[in-house]
Design a protein around this motif. Sequence first.
Motif, PDB file in Angstrom:
ATOM      1  N   THR A  13      46.461  35.399  37.171  1.00 55.07           N
ATOM      2  CA  THR A  13      45.601  36.054  38.159  1.00 55.07           C
ATOM      3  C   THR A  13      45.807  35.478  39.561  1.00 55.07           C
ATOM      4  OG1 THR A  13      43.780  34.573  37.532  1.00 55.07           O
ATOM      5  CG2 THR A  13      43.846  36.741  36.488  1.00 55.07           C
ATOM      6  N   PHE A  16      46.988  37.872  42.144  1.00 53.81           N
ATOM      7  CA  PHE A  16      46.071  38.777  42.839  1.00 53.81           C
ATOM      8  C   PHE A  16      45.267  38.037  43.915  1.00 53.81           C
ATOM      9  CE2 PHE A  16      46.602  40.410  38.500  1.00 53.81           C
ATOM     10  CZ  PHE A  16      47.230  41.608  38.803  1.00 53.81           C
ATOM     11  N   THR A  46      54.101  43.851  49.536  1.00 56.23           N
ATOM     12  CA  THR A  46      53.055  43.465  48.592  1.00 56.23           C
ATOM     13  C   THR A  46      51.680  43.612  49.233  1.00 56.23           C
ATOM     14  OG1 THR A  46      53.044  41.137  49.306  1.00 56.23           O
ATOM     15  CG2 THR A  46      54.578  41.739  47.564  1.00 56.23           C
ATOM     16  N   MET A  50      43.435  40.859  50.225  1.00 57.18           N
ATOM     17  CA  MET A  50      42.413  41.680  49.583  1.00 57.18           C
ATOM     18  C   MET A  50      41.006  41.335  50.060  1.00 57.18           C
ATOM     19  SD  MET A  50      45.235  42.014  47.699  1.00 57.18           S
ATOM     20  CE  MET A  50      45.496  40.517  46.775  1.00 57.18           C
ATOM     21  N   HIS A  59      40.304  47.878  44.857  1.00 61.95           N
ATOM     22  CA  HIS A  59      41.422  48.157  43.960  1.00 61.95           C
ATOM     23  C   HIS A  59      42.673  47.428  44.444  1.00 61.95           C
ATOM     24  CE1 HIS A  59      44.203  50.567  41.492  1.00 61.95           C
ATOM     25  NE2 HIS A  59      43.139  51.010  40.828  1.00 61.95           N
ATOM     26  N   TRP A  60      43.477  46.977  43.486  1.00 65.25           N
ATOM     27  CA  TRP A  60      44.736  46.303  43.797  1.00 65.25           C
ATOM     28  C   TRP A  60      45.594  47.132  44.746  1.00 65.25           C
ATOM     29  CZ3 TRP A  60      49.397  46.408  40.051  1.00 65.25           C
ATOM     30  CH2 TRP A  60      50.404  45.533  40.491  1.00 65.25           C
ATOM     31  N   GLY A  63      45.182  46.468  48.851  1.00 59.99           N
ATOM     32  CA  GLY A  63      45.429  45.243  49.611  1.00 59.99           C
ATOM     33  C   GLY A  63      46.320  45.508  50.815  1.00 59.99           C
ATOM     34  N   LEU A 318      43.104  48.841  36.891  1.00 66.86           N
ATOM     35  CA  LEU A 318      43.735  48.044  37.940  1.00 66.86           C
ATOM     36  C   LEU A 318      42.787  47.765  39.102  1.00 66.86           C
ATOM     37  CD1 LEU A 318      47.269  49.700  37.943  1.00 66.86           C
ATOM     38  CD2 LEU A 318      46.594  47.532  36.905  1.00 66.86           C
ATOM     39  N   LEU A 320      40.380  45.583  41.311  1.00 68.34           N
ATOM     40  CA  LEU A 320      40.650  44.187  41.643  1.00 68.34           C
ATOM     41  C   LEU A 320      39.748  43.214  40.902  1.00 68.34           C
ATOM     42  CD1 LEU A 320      42.443  42.380  43.362  1.00 68.34           C
ATOM     43  CD2 LEU A 320      40.727  42.515  45.165  1.00 68.34           C
ATOM     44  N   LEU A 323      40.979  42.709  37.372  1.00 70.22           N
ATOM     45  CA  LEU A 323      42.225  41.959  37.293  1.00 70.22           C
ATOM     46  C   LEU A 323      42.017  40.480  37.576  1.00 70.22           C
ATOM     47  CD1 LEU A 323      44.596  44.456  39.143  1.00 70.22           C
ATOM     48  CD2 LEU A 323      44.570  43.968  36.688  1.00 70.22           C
ATOM     49  N   ARG A 324      41.092  40.184  38.479  1.00 72.76           N
ATOM     50  CA  ARG A 324      40.888  38.791  38.868  1.00 72.76           C
ATOM     51  C   ARG A 324      40.023  38.000  37.897  1.00 72.76           C
ATOM     52  NH1 ARG A 324      39.681  38.782  45.420  1.00 72.76           N
ATOM     53  NH2 ARG A 324      41.865  38.494  46.065  1.00 72.76           N
TER      54      ARG A 324
END
Length: 473
Positions: A13, A16, A46, A50, A59-60, A63, A318, A320, A323-324
């Motif tokens: 993680t 992220f 990339t 975030m 959301h990823w 970013g 997905l 954020l 995911l984190r």
Amino acid sequence: MSIVAAGSAVSHTLGFADQTEEVHVDALAVSGEVPTWLHGGLVRVTPAQMDFEKRSVSHWFDGMAMLNRFGFSGDGSVSYGSRFLDTNARREALASGGTSINGFATDPCRSLFQRVQSVFNQDITDNANVNLSRVGDEYIAMTETPIPVRFDPETLETLGHDEGAKKYGQISTAHPHHDPEHGELINFAAHLGRKSVYKIYARATATESRTLATMAVREPSYMHSFALTERYVVLLENPLVVNPLKLALGAKSFINNYVWKPELGMRIHAFDRKTGALARSWKTDAFFVFHTINAYEDGDALVVDLCAYDDASIIGLLELDRLRTNADAYGPQARPLRLTLGVDGGVDTRALADVDLELPRINYRANNGKPYRYVYGGSTGDAAFLKRLVKVDVSDGSHQVWDEPGAWAGEPVFVPRPGATEEDDGVVLSVVLDTDAGTSFLLVLDAQSFTEVARARAPHHIPFGFHGQFFSA
């Protein structure tokens, strides 16, 4: 918010977590031998920021975009640089503490009037964090709106907007195709309005473009990519669709206005590249696709290879926070499938290999739109996220794997060796997160044996990203 899972080891993680440092290093520490014929730069984009003073993105995919470049001078050394794209979206996010962010699944607080204006008057994000390409002599970073950001491929300096495609619609893809015969970049856009239309277009330069085909549509589909053959542009309409009026008037973020309608099935349309005519359409069982792999003509049939999910739930997985905070919560895996589209309207579907695969890359210059044998991609291997690299032989389904404990590999980019005659004669480049070291490194694999020949360690971790390109010197 913590981005490290419980326990002493650093979790994946970390990929992220923000990385807001802009750096330049003339020579990274290299182990192994970088091929001396490798001359140019691997540039990746990339979502690197975030978190802001007042809120984080949801959301990823939202970013803020940073460019990362690994440079190869032809003597075996590797340089590194990173730089944020200087976009309106990031400047406004910094000024507002993040409350202004208007993206894929992150929405600012807006009045009804502002919402309608943003959709139909193209006040849309320029946070170009998805992919990179070249149109004419310009290098562009792209997201799913038709206003790419121009940049210098060596210094990574932002050079302004490329607005040559803005007239085609409000929603586009970050996966255009190159047409080497005409020296054009082919893409499509959805023009939203009282009467919505898909528009397929080609661009020779930032200012020269032409429409190839159009198609009226009542509920536009979310399409992240499309396919190209020697004669056809192939659109794949996911059964994830939107009512444009609800998109304008609703209180949800962009993607959350789309509705999964499996009864629509996957609808596929082939447009003649010369005449613009709709040559034929097909319909098959519902599934969801972000990325096509390749497509080609087999007699009167079309073959389309892609990475398929059972449905669109991957989008929500997905987000954020998920995911984190949940290191084991990636979700469904993409399956590499081959669709053979018959002249009679039938669709034959089969698995390309018994392995999950996403972020696919091929020997694009030699084989895009033509029969091919090899695809490279990221794979979970039943891990919590994309971790390992795979090379699939689509002729027989066999595959090779690169994997390493504590390593989480990003998209593999194939670079052919100059003068190569074999499809897989070259190297595969991937940016890998090393959770043991807490930093990232560039991995160089021999594409034929799929074994490591070199690695170059970056000075910090590089957040997980989507796509990049190798630009020759």
